[in-house]
Design an enzyme around this catalytic site. Structure first.
Site: not given
Ligand code: HSE
Length: 449
Positions: A204, A208
């Protein structure tokens, strides 16, 4: 209200984020419509199962189990893609763009892995895609880089981009509990992705970081060219050892360019960060992004990086941008004097009286050092119902009144009280005989979260 145009929204997905968006669109509809100068109408919502019970009120007639019904509906101008993943979400996003819709998405995986294709599709149809919620939850980092910092080149962007990892590491540090136990709690709070490995294995954050790299350098970096490490192997003893050496362990994302070598590094990895650095002090579900620009210098952006409300805030900001695009205008163009949200809201607002404004205070007094002085001071405070939190007394080596044999500096802090109560107390103290000079008062800041 009568002559405002209506903008029709279609929503794909009514999970944690979708429900948050609906909840806040409904809750703040009046102020939002006033700010945007349009009526906002959610006219279709695609869900996987229409019969599922949800925590938000929704008209069942709006629901469909076919996302294509939303993206192919000619009356819908703005489509919010909130289903996540890269299969159906990609098909629906491309179709919506092909149909000339404006797409708002929180889908970092889709952008990072298929950014080229999606953005090309948007350009081809002269459509738009907005993705503020895809990076750092509620922090408006996309807008900051794209608009506020547009004058800059970006030699370095460093940040904490995964709220779940930060939450887990913070709680491991504070409570000494193991990784697994805290992960379950993060899931229950709605921070973690449905597939936890996206969070804790760094995927994740890498998505980003990939989006930030694109914004800063105009290039989509393939995931297999990034350094991607997660936090599963970190133990509480690592955290304690780092602590003893003056560090916090954080999951860090870096986008670093070397202009001389013409290189770009994109990586996400657990790192020891000095406790004195601001990133070492960003805890819980908070994200932070330090953006260095060659023109502006360093800027720091902090806010909630995960959770329903923070993400909804970012999605709704994109809906606002989409609305302005449909109206061919920016915010200021849409505001006319009669309909200025600021003045019309202020008319309804009352200015708080000083009796209602509460704060805690720091009070410095120079006093004669003799028996009974402290009790006189506290009695004056008590008369105004001000509760003292702490008192420290030190020798006053330079009293303003030279005739006094012994003087002391008293510093007091108070619990919360009204501004007018402390003003009255200060006035009485000033007149009180053991007080040698004008009391010095500061407010102690309180933040709501
Ligand atoms: N699961 C992500 C986090 C949130 O823990 O930052 C959504 O982008």
């Amino acid at each position: 209200m009568a002559n405002k145009p209506t903008v029709n929204l279609g929503i794909l997905g009514l999970g944690v984020v979708g429900q948050g968006v609906l909840k806040h669109l409904n809750r703040n509809r009046k102020i939002l419509e006033s700010r945007l100068g349009v009526r906002l109408k959610v006219s279709k919502i695609a869900v996987r199962n229409k019969r599922l019970k949800r925590n938000v009120k929704v008209n069942p007639k709006l629901l469909t189990e076919d996302g294509f019904e939303v993206v192919n509906d000619p009356s819908i101008q703005v489509v919010c893609e909130l289903i996540g993943g890269t299969t159906l979400a990609k098909q629906l996003t491309l179709q919506a763009l092909k149909n000339g819709k404006i797409v708002v998405t929180a889908n970092k995986a889709l952008l990072c892995e298929h950014g080229n294709q999606v953005i090309r599709a948007a350009k081809r149809s002269e459509g738009h895609i907005f993705f503020e919620a895809s990076v750092a939850g509620g922090i408006p980092i996309i807008k900051s880089i794209r608009e506020g910092l547009v004058a800059n080149r970006f030699p370095g962007i460093h940040g904490i981009l995964n709220g779940t990892c930060n939450y887990i590491l913070t709680r491991m540090q504070a409570e000494g509990k193991p990784f697994g136990e805290i992960l379950s709690e993060a899931k229950a709070l709605g921070y973690a992705e449905a597939d936890e490995s996206l969070d804790v294995d760094g995927i994740d954050a890498a998505h980003k970081a990939g989006i930030l790299a694109y914004l800063a350098h105009g290039k989509w970096i393939p995931m297999n060219k990034m350094l991607i490490e997660g936090i599963r192997e970190i133990t509480t003893s690592d955290i304690l050892a780092a602590d003893a050496m003056g560090y916090r362990i954080k999951h860090l994302a870096s986008v670093v360019s070397d202009a001389k070598k013409n290189t770009l590094f994109v990586g996400v990895y657990p790192a020891l960060i000095p406790k004195s650095h601001i990133l070492g002090r960003v805890d819980d579900v908070y994200n932070a992004v330090c953006v260095s620009g060659d023109v502006v210098g360093s800027t720091i952006h902090i806010g909630r990086g995960a959770g329903q409300d923070a993400t909804a805030s970012a999605v709704i900001s994109d809906i606002a941008d989409a609305v302005f695009t449909t109206q061919g205008a920016g915010l200021m163009n849409l505001i006319d004097e009669k309909n200025d949200p600021l003045t019309s809201t202020l008319e309804e607002l009352q200015i708080a009286s000083m009796e209602e404004v509460k704060s805690s205070f720091y009070l410095r007094l120079s006093v004669i050092d003799q028996p009974g002085v402290l009790s006189k001071v506290t009695a004056l405070m008590a008369k105004e119902k001000i509760s003292i939190a702490r008192v420290v007394q030190q020798l006053d080596s330079k009293p303003s009144n030279k005739k006094v044999k012994a003087a002391a500096v008293l510093t007091l802090t108070t619990h919360q009280c009204s501004e007018s109560a402390i003003e009255r107390a200060v006035r009485s103290l000033k007149r009180s005989s053991p007080v040698l000079s004008k009391p010095f008062l500061l407010r102690i800041a309180h933040f709501n979260d």
